[in-house]
Design a protein around this motif. Structure first.
Motif, mmCIF file in Angstrom:
data_model
loop_
_atom_site.group_PDB
_atom_site.id
_atom_site.type_symbol
_atom_site.label_atom_id
_atom_site.label_comp_id
_atom_site.label_asym_id
_atom_site.label_seq_id
_atom_site.Cartn_x
_atom_site.Cartn_y
_atom_site.Cartn_z
ATOM 1 N N GLN A 1 0.851 -1.208 0.000
ATOM 2 C CA GLN A 1 0.000 0.000 0.000
ATOM 3 C C GLN A 1 0.881 1.251 0.000
ATOM 4 N N GLU A 2 1.880 1.247 0.910
ATOM 5 C CA GLU A 2 2.766 2.431 1.005
ATOM 6 C C GLU A 2 3.535 2.592 -0.295
ATOM 7 N N ILE A 3 3.966 1.476 -0.855
ATOM 8 C CA ILE A 3 4.771 1.541 -2.085
ATOM 9 C C ILE A 3 3.951 2.159 -3.213
ATOM 10 N N ARG B 1 1.298 4.040 -3.081
ATOM 11 C CA ARG B 1 0.964 5.443 -2.799
ATOM 12 C C ARG B 1 2.191 6.327 -3.021
ATOM 13 N N SER B 2 3.353 5.862 -2.609
ATOM 14 C CA SER B 2 4.547 6.722 -2.766
ATOM 15 C C SER B 2 4.905 6.864 -4.246
ATOM 16 N N VAL B 3 4.655 5.828 -5.044
ATOM 17 C CA VAL B 3 4.925 5.953 -6.490
ATOM 18 C C VAL B 3 3.935 6.928 -7.118
ATOM 19 N N GLN B 4 2.686 6.889 -6.645
ATOM 20 C CA GLN B 4 1.676 7.822 -7.163
ATOM 21 C C GLN B 4 2.056 9.272 -6.831
ATOM 22 N N GLU B 5 2.657 9.470 -5.658
ATOM 23 C CA GLU B 5 2.968 10.839 -5.201
ATOM 24 C C GLU B 5 4.311 11.345 -5.732
ATOM 25 N N ALA B 6 5.095 10.440 -6.312
ATOM 26 C CA ALA B 6 6.481 10.814 -6.675
ATOM 27 C C ALA B 6 6.524 11.768 -7.874
ATOM 28 N N ASP B 7 7.560 12.614 -7.907
ATOM 29 C CA ASP B 7 7.813 13.419 -9.112
ATOM 30 C C ASP B 7 8.714 12.634 -10.065
ATOM 31 N N VAL B 8 9.622 11.830 -9.446
ATOM 32 C CA VAL B 8 10.587 11.075 -10.255
ATOM 33 C C VAL B 8 10.586 9.620 -9.784
ATOM 34 N N PHE B 9 10.570 8.691 -10.737
ATOM 35 C CA PHE B 9 10.638 7.250 -10.416
ATOM 36 C C PHE B 9 11.828 6.670 -11.177
#
Ligand code: APR
Length: 248
Positions: A173-175, A177-185
């Motif tokens: 879940q955290e992973i 969400r953090s990818v959704q919120e990221a500017d850069v992956f």
């Protein structure tokens, strides 16, 4: 205790701006085998013998041997973080709270390089897990026939803290969400063969992140990345990260 109450992603600055996914390729130059390259781990061992819950139920001694061998190697003096791990730790130190490393690796080389915000989605070699409570805890010595934790009944064995094939990765879940919120992956050293890790770049694209692949060769998902640089991680990762470090 590891993993249970661990919630490293949301810091005072909010969700990390730079989310990095790493795979076995980032640790290859530290001397740890990858899985699907020539003479990789899956050439020497069948997944079905050493990396499934059924394998552990069928022959725990063989599974213990497989992980004991990898634990011993990881704890040898020869295995150290390489320039790629160190570059990611430097990035986090110049951008505190802005960087999250999601690793498929079960080694501790990111932490030993100095990265603080690390999520091990496939577990960790240097911890163990209770078969009943799923409680995870640090365990550095070798598994043996008597490896127990206080709540395991005599018939149950303590298990390596590894997410095996057919099991759900940790922190999904955290992973996501953090990818959704990221500017850069940024994806480093992974062949893009194993889901859900291999699907994170699609989420990043869907939510508008800038996507980058740094790998020895194009991965299965290389077409999903806006930017790609190929070469040894110890070259391409510091080279790419320096854009962020120089600017600070
Ligand atoms: N520098 C950069 N990339 C490298 C290097 C290197 N020195 N050496 C190898 N690579 C790349 C390979 O080109 C390959 O794309 O690293 C990738 C390794 O791929 P895999 O062996 O499939 O490892 P990984 O992608 O991490 O596997 C994912 O599969 O078996 C499961 O749970 C296991 O976490 C693992 C998951």
């Amino acid at each position: 205790e590891r993993g249970s109450q661990y919630s490293p992603t949301v810091t005072a600055e909010g969700w990390p701006k730079i989310v990095i996914l790493t795979g076995a390729g980032i640790s290859a130059e530290s001397g740890l085998k990858t899985f699907r390259d020539n003479n990789g781990l899956w050439e020497e061992h069948s997944v079905h013998d050493v990396a499934t819950p059924e394998a552990f139920a069928r022959n725990p001694e063989l599974v213990y041997r497989f992980y004991n061998q990898r634990r011993a190697q990881l704890q040898s003096d020869a295995v150290k973080p390489n320039a790629a791990h160190i570059a990611l730790a430097q990035l986090e130190s110049v951008l505190p709270g802005q960087v999250l490393v999601i690793t498929q690796n079960v080694d501790d080389l990111h932490e030993r390089a100095g990265s603080k915000n690390v999520l091990h989605m496939h577990g960790e070699l240097l911890s163990a897990r209770c078969c009943h409570s799923q409680r995870r805890f640090s365990m550095k010595n070798q598994f043996d026939g008597d490896s127990r934790c206080e709540c395991c009944t005599p018939s149950q064995k303590i298990r390596p803290d590894i997410v095996w094939f057919g099991e759900m990765p940790f922190y999904m879940q955290e992973i996501e969400r953090s990818v959704q919120e990221a500017d850069v992956f940024i994806s480093i050293g992974t062949s893009g063969n194993v889901y859900p890790a291999a699907g994170l770049v699609q989420i990043a694209n869907e939510y508008g992140a800038h996507t980058v692949e740094l790998n020895l060769e194009p991965s299965q998902g290389n077409n999903d990345f806006l930017e790609t640089y190929y070469g040894l991680a110890s070259d391409v990762v510091p080279n790419y990260i320096k854009h962020y470090i120089k600017g600070n």
